[in-house]
Design a protein around this motif. Sequence first.
Motif, PDB file in Angstrom:
ATOM      1  N   ALA A   1     -65.913 -16.206 -45.734  1.00  0.00           N
ATOM      2  CA  ALA A   1     -66.159 -15.033 -44.891  1.00  0.00           C
ATOM      3  C   ALA A   1     -67.279 -15.306 -43.903  1.00  0.00           C
ATOM      4  O   ALA A   1     -67.188 -14.961 -42.712  1.00  0.00           O
ATOM      5  N   ALA A   2     -68.360 -15.935 -44.380  1.00  0.00           N
ATOM      6  CA  ALA A   2     -69.461 -16.280 -43.475  1.00  0.00           C
ATOM      7  C   ALA A   2     -69.004 -17.263 -42.397  1.00  0.00           C
ATOM      8  O   ALA A   2     -69.401 -17.150 -41.232  1.00  0.00           O
ATOM      9  N   CYS A   3     -68.150 -18.196 -42.775  1.00  0.00           N
ATOM     10  CA  CYS A   3     -67.674 -19.204 -41.812  1.00  0.00           C
ATOM     11  C   CYS A   3     -66.806 -18.600 -40.714  1.00  0.00           C
ATOM     12  O   CYS A   3     -66.693 -19.187 -39.634  1.00  0.00           O
ATOM     13  N   THR A   4     -66.197 -17.440 -40.971  1.00  0.00           N
ATOM     14  CA  THR A   4     -65.329 -16.848 -39.940  1.00  0.00           C
ATOM     15  C   THR A   4     -66.106 -16.490 -38.686  1.00  0.00           C
ATOM     16  O   THR A   4     -65.540 -16.500 -37.583  1.00  0.00           O
ATOM     17  N   PHE A   5     -67.410 -16.174 -38.826  1.00  0.00           N
ATOM     18  CA  PHE A   5     -68.168 -15.936 -37.596  1.00  0.00           C
ATOM     19  C   PHE A   5     -69.118 -17.087 -37.262  1.00  0.00           C
ATOM     20  O   PHE A   5     -69.332 -17.399 -36.084  1.00  0.00           O
ATOM     21  N   VAL A   6     -69.664 -17.768 -38.270  1.00  0.00           N
ATOM     22  CA  VAL A   6     -70.593 -18.868 -37.977  1.00  0.00           C
ATOM     23  C   VAL A   6     -69.879 -19.979 -37.216  1.00  0.00           C
ATOM     24  O   VAL A   6     -70.397 -20.510 -36.227  1.00  0.00           O
ATOM     25  N   TYR A   7     -68.672 -20.341 -37.663  1.00  0.00           N
ATOM     26  CA  TYR A   7     -67.920 -21.422 -37.022  1.00  0.00           C
ATOM     27  C   TYR A   7     -66.680 -20.925 -36.285  1.00  0.00           C
ATOM     28  O   TYR A   7     -65.953 -21.725 -35.683  1.00  0.00           O
ATOM     29  N   GLY A   8     -66.415 -19.608 -36.335  1.00  0.00           N
ATOM     30  CA  GLY A   8     -65.206 -19.078 -35.702  1.00  0.00           C
ATOM     31  C   GLY A   8     -65.393 -18.536 -34.307  1.00  0.00           C
ATOM     32  O   GLY A   8     -64.410 -18.265 -33.603  1.00  0.00           O
ATOM     33  N   LEU A   9     -66.652 -18.373 -33.853  1.00  0.00           N
ATOM     34  CA  LEU A   9     -66.887 -17.820 -32.517  1.00  0.00           C
ATOM     35  C   LEU A   9     -66.234 -18.619 -31.380  1.00  0.00           C
ATOM     36  O   LEU A   9     -65.851 -18.024 -30.369  1.00  0.00           O
TER      37      LEU A   9
ATOM     38  N   GLY B   1     -71.721 -21.671 -24.656  1.00  0.00           N
ATOM     39  CA  GLY B   1     -71.993 -22.616 -25.732  1.00  0.00           C
ATOM     40  C   GLY B   1     -73.263 -22.268 -26.491  1.00  0.00           C
ATOM     41  O   GLY B   1     -73.321 -22.376 -27.720  1.00  0.00           O
ATOM     42  N   VAL B   2     -74.282 -21.810 -25.760  1.00  0.00           N
ATOM     43  CA  VAL B   2     -75.518 -21.369 -26.416  1.00  0.00           C
ATOM     44  C   VAL B   2     -75.248 -20.161 -27.305  1.00  0.00           C
ATOM     45  O   VAL B   2     -75.742 -20.066 -28.433  1.00  0.00           O
ATOM     46  N   LEU B   3     -74.441 -19.229 -26.808  1.00  0.00           N
ATOM     47  CA  LEU B   3     -74.145 -18.015 -27.571  1.00  0.00           C
ATOM     48  C   LEU B   3     -73.406 -18.341 -28.868  1.00  0.00           C
ATOM     49  O   LEU B   3     -73.778 -17.858 -29.945  1.00  0.00           O
ATOM     50  N   VAL B   4     -72.377 -19.153 -28.799  1.00  0.00           N
ATOM     51  CA  VAL B   4     -71.580 -19.423 -30.001  1.00  0.00           C
ATOM     52  C   VAL B   4     -72.311 -20.333 -30.985  1.00  0.00           C
ATOM     53  O   VAL B   4     -71.951 -20.388 -32.164  1.00  0.00           O
ATOM     54  N   SER B   5     -73.335 -21.046 -30.511  1.00  0.00           N
ATOM     55  CA  SER B   5     -74.100 -21.895 -31.430  1.00  0.00           C
ATOM     56  C   SER B   5     -75.228 -21.133 -32.118  1.00  0.00           C
ATOM     57  O   SER B   5     -75.851 -21.654 -33.049  1.00  0.00           O
ATOM     58  N   ALA B   6     -75.496 -19.896 -31.692  1.00  0.00           N
ATOM     59  CA  ALA B   6     -76.611 -19.125 -32.255  1.00  0.00           C
ATOM     60  C   ALA B   6     -76.526 -18.961 -33.765  1.00  0.00           C
ATOM     61  O   ALA B   6     -77.538 -19.151 -34.469  1.00  0.00           O
ATOM     62  N   PRO B   7     -75.370 -18.605 -34.351  1.00  0.00           N
ATOM     63  CA  PRO B   7     -75.326 -18.474 -35.817  1.00  0.00           C
ATOM     64  C   PRO B   7     -75.636 -19.779 -36.547  1.00  0.00           C
ATOM     65  O   PRO B   7     -76.296 -19.769 -37.597  1.00  0.00           O
ATOM     66  N   THR B   8     -75.183 -20.905 -35.995  1.00  0.00           N
ATOM     67  CA  THR B   8     -75.437 -22.195 -36.633  1.00  0.00           C
ATOM     68  C   THR B   8     -76.921 -22.524 -36.617  1.00  0.00           C
ATOM     69  O   THR B   8     -77.470 -23.049 -37.598  1.00  0.00           O
ATOM     70  N   VAL B   9     -77.586 -22.220 -35.490  1.00  0.00           N
ATOM     71  CA  VAL B   9     -79.032 -22.457 -35.407  1.00  0.00           C
ATOM     72  C   VAL B   9     -79.763 -21.609 -36.443  1.00  0.00           C
ATOM     73  O   VAL B   9     -80.649 -22.090 -37.162  1.00  0.00           O
ATOM     74  N   GLY B  10     -79.389 -20.340 -36.560  1.00  0.00           N
ATOM     75  CA  GLY B  10     -80.010 -19.480 -37.561  1.00  0.00           C
ATOM     76  C   GLY B  10     -79.803 -19.995 -38.967  1.00  0.00           C
ATOM     77  O   GLY B  10     -80.729 -19.994 -39.795  1.00  0.00           O
ATOM     78  N   LEU B  11     -78.596 -20.458 -39.246  1.00  0.00           N
ATOM     79  CA  LEU B  11     -78.287 -21.004 -40.564  1.00  0.00           C
ATOM     80  C   LEU B  11     -79.165 -22.196 -40.890  1.00  0.00           C
ATOM     81  O   LEU B  11     -79.715 -22.306 -41.994  1.00  0.00           O
TER      82      LEU B  11
ATOM     83  N   ALA C   1     -76.112  -8.355 -45.223  1.00  0.00           N
ATOM     84  CA  ALA C   1     -76.932  -8.233 -44.018  1.00  0.00           C
ATOM     85  C   ALA C   1     -76.269  -8.920 -42.833  1.00  0.00           C
ATOM     86  O   ALA C   1     -76.281  -8.400 -41.705  1.00  0.00           O
ATOM     87  N   ALA C   2     -75.665 -10.085 -43.067  1.00  0.00           N
ATOM     88  CA  ALA C   2     -74.980 -10.793 -41.991  1.00  0.00           C
ATOM     89  C   ALA C   2     -73.848  -9.945 -41.413  1.00  0.00           C
ATOM     90  O   ALA C   2     -73.679  -9.855 -40.188  1.00  0.00           O
TER      91      ALA C   2
ATOM     92  N   VAL D   1     -79.242 -12.743 -30.072  1.00  0.00           N
ATOM     93  CA  VAL D   1     -80.316 -12.645 -31.072  1.00  0.00           C
ATOM     94  C   VAL D   1     -79.760 -12.160 -32.406  1.00  0.00           C
ATOM     95  O   VAL D   1     -80.100 -12.687 -33.475  1.00  0.00           O
ATOM     96  N   LEU D   2     -78.894 -11.158 -32.359  1.00  0.00           N
ATOM     97  CA  LEU D   2     -78.312 -10.641 -33.602  1.00  0.00           C
ATOM     98  C   LEU D   2     -77.423 -11.679 -34.281  1.00  0.00           C
ATOM     99  O   LEU D   2     -77.407 -11.784 -35.518  1.00  0.00           O
ATOM    100  N   LEU D   3     -76.691 -12.459 -33.495  1.00  0.00           N
ATOM    101  CA  LEU D   3     -75.877 -13.518 -34.082  1.00  0.00           C
ATOM    102  C   LEU D   3     -76.752 -14.598 -34.704  1.00  0.00           C
ATOM    103  O   LEU D   3     -76.409 -15.167 -35.754  1.00  0.00           O
ATOM    104  N   LEU D   4     -77.890 -14.894 -34.074  1.00  0.00           N
ATOM    105  CA  LEU D   4     -78.833 -15.861 -34.634  1.00  0.00           C
ATOM    106  C   LEU D   4     -79.347 -15.390 -35.998  1.00  0.00           C
ATOM    107  O   LEU D   4     -79.344 -16.146 -36.980  1.00  0.00           O
ATOM    108  N   VAL D   5     -79.755 -14.123 -36.056  1.00  0.00           N
ATOM    109  CA  VAL D   5     -80.291 -13.579 -37.308  1.00  0.00           C
ATOM    110  C   VAL D   5     -79.177 -13.455 -38.351  1.00  0.00           C
ATOM    111  O   VAL D   5     -79.398 -13.682 -39.554  1.00  0.00           O
ATOM    112  N   ALA D   6     -77.967 -13.117 -37.912  1.00  0.00           N
ATOM    113  CA  ALA D   6     -76.842 -13.039 -38.848  1.00  0.00           C
ATOM    114  C   ALA D   6     -76.539 -14.405 -39.449  1.00  0.00           C
ATOM    115  O   ALA D   6     -76.254 -14.523 -40.654  1.00  0.00           O
TER     116      ALA D   6
END
Length: 397
Positions: A20-28, A47-57, A83-84, A103-108
């Motif tokens: 479930a987490a991967c659907t947005f972390v790597y699915g964007l 590219g910066v936007l879709v990489s935000a969750p990976t950076v947060g992780l 929370a994510a 920012v929200l995707l980074l924190v998620a």
Amino acid sequence: MAENPRRWLILGLGLSAQAAACTFVYGLPFLVPYIRAAEGLSLAEVGVLVSAPTVGLLLTLIAWGAAADRYGERVVMALGLGAAGVLVAVGGVGTHDVLPLGVLLLVAGAASASVNAASGRVVMGWFGPRERGLAMGIRQTAQPVGVGVAALTLPFLGQAFGYRAALLFPAVLCVLLAVLVAVLVQDPPRPPRKETERTRSPYLESSALWRLHGSSALLVVPQFAISAFSLEYLVSAQNWTPGAAGVFLGVVQAAGAAGRIATGRWADLAGSRLRPMRQLAVASTLVMLLLGLGDLVAPWLAVAVIAVGAVITVADNGLGFTATAELAGTAWSGRALGAQNTAQNIAAALTPPLLGALVGGSSYALAFAVGAVFPLLAVFTTPVAAEDARRELAEAP
């Protein structure tokens, strides 16, 4: 160790939570065309936007592992994943500008990292040595499963309702799995320890974990060399259509997921994680050399090696995680799994741009040959002797 008859259910929930987490972390990336159309972003900006969750992780994996070590797996997974989901939902429908969404995707992404270390820890706790490799191999299919779910849903939802509304799908999925984890997952028992007793860091006792993290990171390079460049290589160098290349690689990815499970079972039967891992490092070296050779002299060989290599180069993943937790011990396994995941994700992030630059400046053949150096190094750095010593100590009367 107590054998929980619900351990397979707990494994399924851990796998589903990480998927479930991967659907947005790597699915964007599956929403990129709709994001660009709606926001007018360049390819670099999106590219910066879709990489935000990976950076947060990456920033929080070790911290979440420490939390799992201290407070238990169930509460860490449930809180982080829930929370994510909420953060992704707010980012999707509660914002209007790209910056707060990023920012929200980074924190998620930072919150979702809770599942990576904690789900591995709970599997290690409920499965004994004879089943652990198989269980971790199954758990390691979470990423391809999550990415597959994203591929099958997000593009269609983005086209029908817009990319922001499409983000509600992974958000709801994360919240739903967080609730199921909170209700159904049980923390495995821990060995009793006095309140005043301090557990010495396994990183200070020997170099085994450092070497294992390094070896696993080295083995990520051939994996991402193949996954990142296969479609482009088949289209540009082999003259395949994008559709045909996509179907071919989709089948290959499914085979890779099955390979992780089979490798876990192999490790259980062999009574070792790191000997099979070292053998797979040898095989990955041969894969990259044959891929380079095929590009130079035999296109059919390159295609065949991509199919085989996409299975071989991902097969070691579960072995590295299992060995990490076993070498670290119960008190440190969450932090160690977080460190393992961090090392692998850093290697995964660096491999495509660096090898891509080499392809652009030279050729695919040279890039693939250079990619063979990394698994070759892993043959020598994988700490097989440390695993043997740990097993002998455990078997001693």
